[in-house]
Motif scaffolding. Sequence first.
Motif, PDB file in Angstrom:
ATOM      1  N   ASN A  68      -8.723  13.989  -8.113  1.00 53.28           N
ATOM      2  CA  ASN A  68      -8.733  14.209  -6.665  1.00 53.28           C
ATOM      3  C   ASN A  68      -7.297  13.986  -6.192  1.00 53.28           C
ATOM      4  N   GLY A 106     -14.470   9.048   0.252  1.00 52.16           N
ATOM      5  CA  GLY A 106     -14.484   7.588   0.361  1.00 52.16           C
ATOM      6  C   GLY A 106     -13.654   6.872  -0.695  1.00 52.16           C
ATOM      7  N   THR A 107     -13.788   7.302  -1.956  1.00 55.15           N
ATOM      8  CA  THR A 107     -12.974   6.667  -3.005  1.00 55.15           C
ATOM      9  C   THR A 107     -11.493   7.022  -2.796  1.00 55.15           C
TER      10      THR A 107
HETATM   11  N1  LIG Z   1     -16.424  12.462  -2.223  1.00 53.47           N
HETATM   12  C1  LIG Z   1     -16.448  11.321  -3.077  1.00 53.47           C
HETATM   13  C2  LIG Z   1     -15.666  11.420  -4.313  1.00 53.47           C
HETATM   14  C3  LIG Z   1     -16.383  12.190  -5.312  1.00 53.47           C
HETATM   15  C4  LIG Z   1     -15.607  12.184  -6.579  1.00 53.47           C
HETATM   16  C5  LIG Z   1     -15.452  13.496  -7.169  1.00 53.47           C
HETATM   17  N2  LIG Z   1     -14.947  14.535  -6.308  1.00 53.47           N
HETATM   18  C6  LIG Z   1     -14.690  13.421  -8.455  1.00 53.47           C
HETATM   19  O1  LIG Z   1     -13.855  12.541  -8.692  1.00 53.47           O
HETATM   20  O2  LIG Z   1     -14.966  14.274  -9.294  1.00 53.47           O
HETATM   21  C7  LIG Z   1     -16.153  10.057  -2.325  1.00 53.47           C
HETATM   22  O3  LIG Z   1     -16.475   9.967  -1.150  1.00 53.47           O
HETATM   23  O4  LIG Z   1     -15.645   9.109  -2.896  1.00 53.47           O
END
Ligand SMILES: N[C@H](CCC[C@H](N)C(=O)O)C(=O)O
Length: 260
Positions: A170, A199-200
């Motif tokens: 990401n 969020g992460t």
């Molecule tokens: N939307 C997510 C992250 C998903 C992770 C994903 N996109 C990956 O690392 O493959 C969040 O709120 O943290």
Amino acid sequence: MAISFYKYQGTGNDFVMVDNRKHNFPAEDEALVKSLCDRRTGVGADGLILLQDHPDYDFEMVYYNADGRVGSMCGNGGRCAVRFARQLGVIEDVACFLAADGEHQASVERDLIQLKMNDVKEVEQVGEDYYLNTGSPHYVRFVEDVQALDVYEEGRAVRYNDRFKAVGTNVNFVQRLSENEIYVRTYERGVEDETLSCGTGVTACALVASLKGFNSPVKVKTLGGELEVSFERTEEGGFKHIYLIGPAKLVFTGSIPLQS
Ligand SMILES: N[C@H](CCC[C@H](N)C(=O)O)C(=O)O
């Protein structure tokens, strides 16, 4: 046959949620998960989350990216899963659940869900940028004007470079707004586009902001709303007691016909 689903969103990051305590959802069907997340021919979502029973936890959250592949931790999805568990009567106001990166504790206070994230041991510096794992891998770049940025193009340039093209990452772009507030835009792996919030990713950016002089808690604006991240730094250069705080809402419920 049909499967009931619930559509949730947390700061604009949206998810199809399924109560899979009876294990009746064909999760191995990658094409089905992908088609449900499709915004034209499906329900439309950035990911799909199964809520399952677990002998040692209140529940287990199994997260799939919009491409149908089983994913890593999702911070906005984790808050939605807690809200969903509460609606199902699986928990009351506190939860201890299992996700891809291990145990998470959470609590519900009115509109807000406070979600404990796993400790972060290290933050790698990559030139002027940073790379760290907050349950999912995140590349973080501070920029002057995040609104003017082409997040899709700039995000893909990192996501598909030699280092990341096989496993993906990401990619977050961060602008300092004030001494305790940042603005974050994220290109998400698995969605392979910018989402309204991650969020992460927001967590990763707040921790990097701390390395740049910010104190906990850090307020974070995203295209989909506001979050807050609190944390403590460890003597070894990592972070502990990390909490992601923000809303999670039910949008609508429905039923999916499944071909038998
Ligand atoms: N939307 C997510 C992250 C998903 C992770 C994903 N996109 C990956 O690392 O493959 C969040 O709120 O943290």
